[in-house]
Write an enzyme that holds these catalytic residues in place. Structure first.
Site, PDB file in Angstrom:
ATOM      1  CE1 TYR A 141     104.325  32.479  24.536  1.00 16.41           C
ATOM      2  CE2 TYR A 141     106.354  33.249  24.978  1.00 16.41           C
ATOM      3  CZ  TYR A 141     105.125  33.319  25.303  1.00 16.41           C
ATOM      4  OH  TYR A 141     104.295  33.977  25.954  1.00 16.41           O
ATOM      5  CE  LYS A 189      89.061  27.919  20.480  1.00 17.64           C
ATOM      6  NZ  LYS A 189      87.763  28.572  21.179  1.00 17.64           N
ATOM      7  CG  ASP A 221      86.743  29.487  24.553  1.00 15.47           C
ATOM      8  OD1 ASP A 221      86.950  28.796  24.799  1.00 15.47           O
ATOM      9  OD2 ASP A 221      85.876  29.712  23.445  1.00 15.47           O
ATOM     10  CG  ASP A 245     102.054  35.066  28.296  1.00 13.87           C
ATOM     11  OD1 ASP A 245     102.762  35.367  29.465  1.00 13.87           O
ATOM     12  OD2 ASP A 245     101.963  35.695  27.453  1.00 13.87           O
ATOM     13  CG  ASP A 249      99.961  38.746  32.580  1.00 14.03           C
ATOM     14  OD1 ASP A 249     100.852  37.963  33.201  1.00 14.03           O
ATOM     15  OD2 ASP A 249     100.163  40.104  32.010  1.00 14.03           O
TER      16      ASP A 249
HETATM   17  C1  IPM Z   1     106.053  35.887  30.878  1.00 12.89           C
HETATM   18  C2  IPM Z   1     106.450  36.952  29.928  1.00 12.89           C
HETATM   19  C3  IPM Z   1     107.269  36.306  28.746  1.00 12.89           C
HETATM   20  C4  IPM Z   1     106.590  35.282  28.177  1.00 12.89           C
HETATM   21  C5  IPM Z   1     107.976  37.321  27.985  1.00 12.89           C
HETATM   22  C6  IPM Z   1     108.570  38.705  28.587  1.00 12.89           C
HETATM   23  C7  IPM Z   1     108.871  36.729  26.883  1.00 12.89           C
HETATM   24  O1  IPM Z   1     105.438  37.542  29.556  1.00 12.89           O
HETATM   25  O2  IPM Z   1     107.260  35.443  31.515  1.00 12.89           O
HETATM   26  O3  IPM Z   1     105.068  35.462  31.124  1.00 12.89           O
HETATM   27  O4  IPM Z   1     105.506  35.697  27.279  1.00 12.89           O
HETATM   28  O5  IPM Z   1     106.584  34.240  28.536  1.00 12.89           O
HETATM   29 MN    MN Z   2     103.426  36.898  30.502  1.00 15.63          MN
END
Ligand code: IPM
Ligand code: MN
Length: 358
Positions: A141, A189, A221, A245, A249
């Site tokens: 990042y 990884k 993975d 990240d 999700d």
């Molecule tokens: C999160 C989001 C952010 C990230 C984006 C919006 C930059 O996806 O907080 O998970 O990638 O960290």
């Molecule tokens: Mn995110």
């Protein structure tokens, strides 16, 4: 203690979920349950529009002087094609970096009434209780150099970690796991990446000083697969910025909806609290978004920045009670019979009024 907090509604659905959280916050302030003052500022796309910068100085100054920050979401279609520095997301990344919020906590838990909303079988997810500890201010990042080649025909980013960055997040994960089941799964990884090889070595070095905590290593993975296959094997997942990240999700879907999950981003003296979902431009402004992740993020703020775990627990039971009534926003409803964002906020407020100990 400075009792000022900063509210950054941001973009997309951010202002809608922030309004619902503020309904509850106002009630807690007015009834003197908590002594907090708040002010607002811009971040992300709205800040580009109003100040020509996704993280303007005025927001930076207010952020520095606040005890905690509640953030809605950033990201807009309008600014999607902007160069990196002028993207809404850069505002969020700048906030994280300037306040050195290296600890990102993403707890994954399920409310009983949502067990049949997950895409996985009830048996697999009914006892889920894990937390992702994501390093938040380094990795690909932020690594330099980065960019496009002169002819724009190639592009590059740098995945970089330093020993001290890995060690400080590991220390935190160990402290946390001591309060939990004492099990850390570090995700990397290392079969391919040097940064991950360094990651593994540093995690092991720190862990060797804490024999009570058990640490195992897993490739990203495999971890992505295991999280769906048998999520109960995890207690604390420790990982870098990019893998964290993605895994968070994925993990959110175990719990029924990404609209449920809060997060805390912490440094030694700051805290930013935000839902893990994004700005969802497709449903923005339609009164459809689920405000619960925002409300639970406010709960994390009470717990971590104001030492009020009691209030965080109250907000959790408030949410649980409303869900038990069978009231769901659209993300959790299988029929057209759902409550709107503001109706959900009102239901939560009614329940809060009943539950709060004044
Ligand atoms: C999160 C989001 C952010 C990230 C984006 C919006 C930059 O996806 O907080 O998970 O990638 O960290
Ligand atoms: Mn995110």
């Amino acid at each position: 203690m400075n009792n000022k907090i900063l509210l950054l509604p941001g973009d997309g659905v951010g202002p809608e979920i922030m309004s619902e959280a503020v309904k509850l916050l106002d009630y807690l302030i007015d009834s003197k349950v908590i002594d907090i003052r708040y002010e607002f500022s811009d971040i992300g796309g709205i800040a580009i529009d109003n100040h020509g910068n996704p993280f303007p100085d005025v927001t930076f100054e207010k952020a520095k002087s606040s005890h905690a920050i509640l953030l809605g979401a950033v990201g807009t279609k309008k600014h999607e094609k902007n160069a990196n520095k002028m993207k809404p997301e850069s505002g969020l990344l700048a906030l994280r970096k300037t306040l050195d919020l290296y600890i990102n906590l993403r707890p994954i838990f399920i409310f009983k009434s949502l067990i049949d909303k997950s895409s996985l079988k009830p048996d697999i997810i009914k006892d889920i209780d894990l937390v992702i500890v994501r390093e938040l201010v380094s990795d690909i990042y932020f690594g330099e150099p980065r960019g496009f080649s002169e002819d724009n025909k190639s592009a590059f980013n740098t995945m970089r970690y330093t020993e001290s960055e890995i060690m400080r997040i590991t220390e935190y994960a160990i402290k946390l796991s001591n309060k939990r089941k004492g099990r850390i799964t570090s995700v990397d990884k290392a079969n391919v990446l040097e940064t991950s090889q360094l990651w593994r070595k540093c995690v092991d070095d720190v862990a060797s000083k804490h024999p009570r905590v058990s640490v195992n290593h897993m490739y990203i993975d495999n971890a992505a697969m295991q999280l769906i296959h048998s999520p109960n094997q995890f207690d604390v997942i420790l990982t870098g910025n990019l893998f964290g990240d993605i895994l968070s999700d994925e993990a959110s879907m175990l719990t029924g909806s990404i609209g449920m999950l809060p997060s805390a981003s912490l440094s030694d003296n700051h805290g930013v609290y935000e839902p893990i979902h994004g700005s969802a431009p497709d449903i923005a402004g339609k009164n459809l978004v689920n405000p619960i992740a925002m409300v639970l993020s406010m709960g994390m703020m009470f717990e971590y920045s104001f030492d009020r775990k009691d209030l965080a627990d109250t907000l959790k039971s408030v949410v649980s009670n409303v869900l038990n009534l069978g009231k769901f926003t659209r993300d959790l409803s299988r029929s057209e019979d759902y409550v709107t964002t503001s109706e959900m906020g009102d239901l939560l407020l009614d329940e809060l009024v009943k539950n709060v100990k004044k």
